[in-house]
Design a protein around this motif. Structure first.
Motif, PDB file in Angstrom:
ATOM      1  N   ASP A 117      -3.044 -22.370   1.838  1.00  0.00           N
ATOM      2  CA  ASP A 117      -3.099 -22.979   0.497  1.00  0.00           C
ATOM      3  C   ASP A 117      -1.978 -22.476  -0.402  1.00  0.00           C
ATOM      4  N   LEU A 118      -1.354 -21.373  -0.030  1.00  0.00           N
ATOM      5  CA  LEU A 118      -0.284 -20.792  -0.848  1.00  0.00           C
ATOM      6  C   LEU A 118       1.089 -21.294  -0.435  1.00  0.00           C
ATOM      7  N   ASP A 119       1.157 -22.139   0.598  1.00  0.00           N
ATOM      8  CA  ASP A 119       2.429 -22.647   1.093  1.00  0.00           C
ATOM      9  C   ASP A 119       3.163 -23.391  -0.021  1.00  0.00           C
ATOM     10  N   GLY A 120       4.365 -22.951  -0.344  1.00  0.00           N
ATOM     11  CA  GLY A 120       5.175 -23.584  -1.378  1.00  0.00           C
ATOM     12  C   GLY A 120       4.993 -23.009  -2.765  1.00  0.00           C
ATOM     13  N   ILE A 121       3.925 -22.254  -3.014  1.00  0.00           N
ATOM     14  CA  ILE A 121       3.707 -21.665  -4.337  1.00  0.00           C
ATOM     15  C   ILE A 121       4.692 -20.516  -4.542  1.00  0.00           C
ATOM     16  N   PRO A 122       5.384 -20.465  -5.684  1.00  0.00           N
ATOM     17  CA  PRO A 122       6.287 -19.334  -5.946  1.00  0.00           C
ATOM     18  C   PRO A 122       5.490 -18.025  -5.969  1.00  0.00           C
ATOM     19  N   LEU A 123       5.923 -17.047  -5.185  1.00  0.00           N
ATOM     20  CA  LEU A 123       5.178 -15.794  -5.092  1.00  0.00           C
ATOM     21  C   LEU A 123       5.970 -14.634  -5.679  1.00  0.00           C
ATOM     22  N   LEU A 124       5.247 -13.750  -6.335  1.00  0.00           N
ATOM     23  CA  LEU A 124       5.802 -12.542  -6.935  1.00  0.00           C
ATOM     24  C   LEU A 124       5.153 -11.368  -6.211  1.00  0.00           C
ATOM     25  N   LEU A 125       5.935 -10.581  -5.481  1.00  0.00           N
ATOM     26  CA  LEU A 125       5.360  -9.565  -4.606  1.00  0.00           C
ATOM     27  C   LEU A 125       5.846  -8.154  -4.947  1.00  0.00           C
ATOM     28  N   LEU A 126       4.936  -7.211  -4.763  1.00  0.00           N
ATOM     29  CA  LEU A 126       5.282  -5.798  -4.888  1.00  0.00           C
ATOM     30  C   LEU A 126       6.300  -5.420  -3.812  1.00  0.00           C
ATOM     31  N   HIS A 127       7.307  -4.644  -4.200  1.00  0.00           N
ATOM     32  CA  HIS A 127       8.318  -4.213  -3.238  1.00  0.00           C
ATOM     33  C   HIS A 127       8.818  -2.838  -3.645  1.00  0.00           C
ATOM     34  N   ARG A 128       8.748  -1.872  -2.723  1.00  0.00           N
ATOM     35  CA  ARG A 128       9.211  -0.515  -3.005  1.00  0.00           C
ATOM     36  C   ARG A 128      10.726  -0.478  -3.216  1.00  0.00           C
ATOM     37  N   LEU A 129      11.161   0.571  -3.908  1.00  0.00           N
ATOM     38  CA  LEU A 129      12.601   0.792  -4.055  1.00  0.00           C
ATOM     39  C   LEU A 129      13.234   1.136  -2.716  1.00  0.00           C
ATOM     40  N   SER A 130      12.455   1.817  -1.852  1.00  0.00           N
ATOM     41  CA  SER A 130      12.978   2.208  -0.541  1.00  0.00           C
ATOM     42  C   SER A 130      11.818   2.321   0.444  1.00  0.00           C
ATOM     43  N   GLY A 131      12.054   1.910   1.677  1.00  0.00           N
ATOM     44  CA  GLY A 131      11.030   2.029   2.705  1.00  0.00           C
ATOM     45  C   GLY A 131      10.082   0.837   2.741  1.00  0.00           C
ATOM     46  N   LYS A 132       9.217   0.832   3.750  1.00  0.00           N
ATOM     47  CA  LYS A 132       8.270  -0.269   3.928  1.00  0.00           C
ATOM     48  C   LYS A 132       6.973   0.013   3.195  1.00  0.00           C
ATOM     49  N   GLY A 133       6.359  -1.084   2.685  1.00  0.00           N
ATOM     50  CA  GLY A 133       5.124  -0.918   1.944  1.00  0.00           C
ATOM     51  C   GLY A 133       4.365  -2.220   1.799  1.00  0.00           C
ATOM     52  N   GLN A 134       3.899  -2.503   0.568  1.00  0.00           N
ATOM     53  CA  GLN A 134       3.060  -3.680   0.320  1.00  0.00           C
ATOM     54  C   GLN A 134       3.778  -4.990   0.649  1.00  0.00           C
ATOM     55  N   PHE A 135       5.068  -5.041   0.365  1.00  0.00           N
ATOM     56  CA  PHE A 135       5.830  -6.267   0.615  1.00  0.00           C
ATOM     57  C   PHE A 135       5.772  -6.648   2.090  1.00  0.00           C
ATOM     58  N   GLU A 136       6.007  -5.667   2.953  1.00  0.00           N
ATOM     59  CA  GLU A 136       6.021  -5.941   4.396  1.00  0.00           C
ATOM     60  C   GLU A 136       4.618  -6.277   4.907  1.00  0.00           C
TER      61      GLU A 136
END
Length: 292
Positions: free
Chosen positions: A183-202
């Motif tokens: 249902d989220l296909d095409g919706i503009p998404l705003l995601l958490l992303h760390r300054l460095s390393g893997k986290g919520q974004f991944e």
């Protein structure tokens, strides 16, 4: 030790004048102390650029060592002078904004147990806060995982679901209280992303990959409060851990469960192994161990 403190303050301020003001001493004696330190070490610690002072390579080395030594001394003095009652002191603690609900809980607990304790709170992503624990800028941090937990002592916090959040003006969801990822296909998404390393974004993008489609990501940001503000303004939707919503206003927002989102958000309380901890810090650890 006094000269090292003077040197570090000069380096932090970048000027003798500002450093003297911060140290509450006159400028000529401070300049003399710097000169004596350079003579004692037989090196030039600063390059003069007008009124500004820039660390030389030797100065950079001394700055790193001095910062470590002064922090060690501060810790040692705190340990020697610590009052077992914990009636006074400073708790230096950090948290991701997506973990603020857990931080608020602990601040309330400490305020009830030790009303005389003051707080120094740092906000940042997991990369920033773990670095500040290493550098002894803070004692504890409540962070989202993954982190290199082998470097720290930890109290794990139970996993929690991710939620989809969108402005209540956003059309297309009807009266639903839950949605599928499709249902989220095409919706503009705003995601958490760390300054460095893997986290919520991944974690989030891996869920989209698992389901076979690419998200329309328009904003990446380490600040959960900023993402929720942009979401409330109608910029798009965001996906955040459930507890994140407990610490910030949900005005103008709709929150949905994600039916087929398998990953869960994990967090933990971290502190440096074999480090002296204040009475208040030890109380936070004990309280979180009891809760979780």
């Amino acid at each position: 030790m006094r000269r090292l403190r003077y040197f570090k303050t000069i380096a932090d301020e970048g000027q003798i004048t500002r450093a003297a003001k911060k140290l509450h001493i006159a400028q000529p004696p401070l300049s003399q102390q710097l000169k004596l330190l350079e003579e004692e070490l037989n090196v030039t610690l600063f390059e003069r650029n007008g009124r500004s002072l820039i660390l030389t390579e030797s100065g950079e080395t001394l700055y790193r060592k001095a910062s470590y030594i002064l922090n060690e001394i501060e810790d040692t003095m705190a340990e020697v002078q610590a009052v077992d009652s914990g009636a006074k002191g400073v708790l230096k603690i950090g948290a991701n904004k997506s973990c603020f609900a857990y931080l608020l809980q602990q601040i309330t607990h400490i305020r009830e147990r030790f009303p005389g304790v003051q707080f120094k709170i740092r906000e940042g992503d997991t990369y920033t806060l773990t670095k500040e624990i290493h550098e002894r800028e803070i004692e504890l941090a409540i962070v989202r995982l993954p982190a290199n937990e082998t470097e720290f002592s930890t109290v794990p916090i139970p996993p929690e679901p991710y939620m989809f959040v969108v402005s209540n003006q956003w059309e297309g969801f009807g009266e639903k209280d839950s949605v599928f990822m499709r249902d989220l296909d095409g919706i503009p998404l705003l995601l958490l992303h760390r300054l460095s390393g893997k986290g919520q974004f991944e974690i989030v993008t891996d869920e989209f990959k698992r389901l076979g489609f690419n998200p329309n990501i328009v904003v990446e940001c380490p600040d959960a409060a900023m993402l929720l503000s942009l979401t409330a303004a109608g910029t798009g939707g965001t996906i955040v851990p459930k507890s994140t919503l407990e610490a910030f206003s949900q005005e103008n927002l709709r929150v949905f469960h994600l039916k087929d989102f398998k990953a869960q958000a994990e967090a933990a309380l971290l502190w440096g192994k074999d480090r002296f901890l204040s009475k208040a810090a030890r109380e936070v650890i004990a309280n979180m161990e009891e809760l979780y």
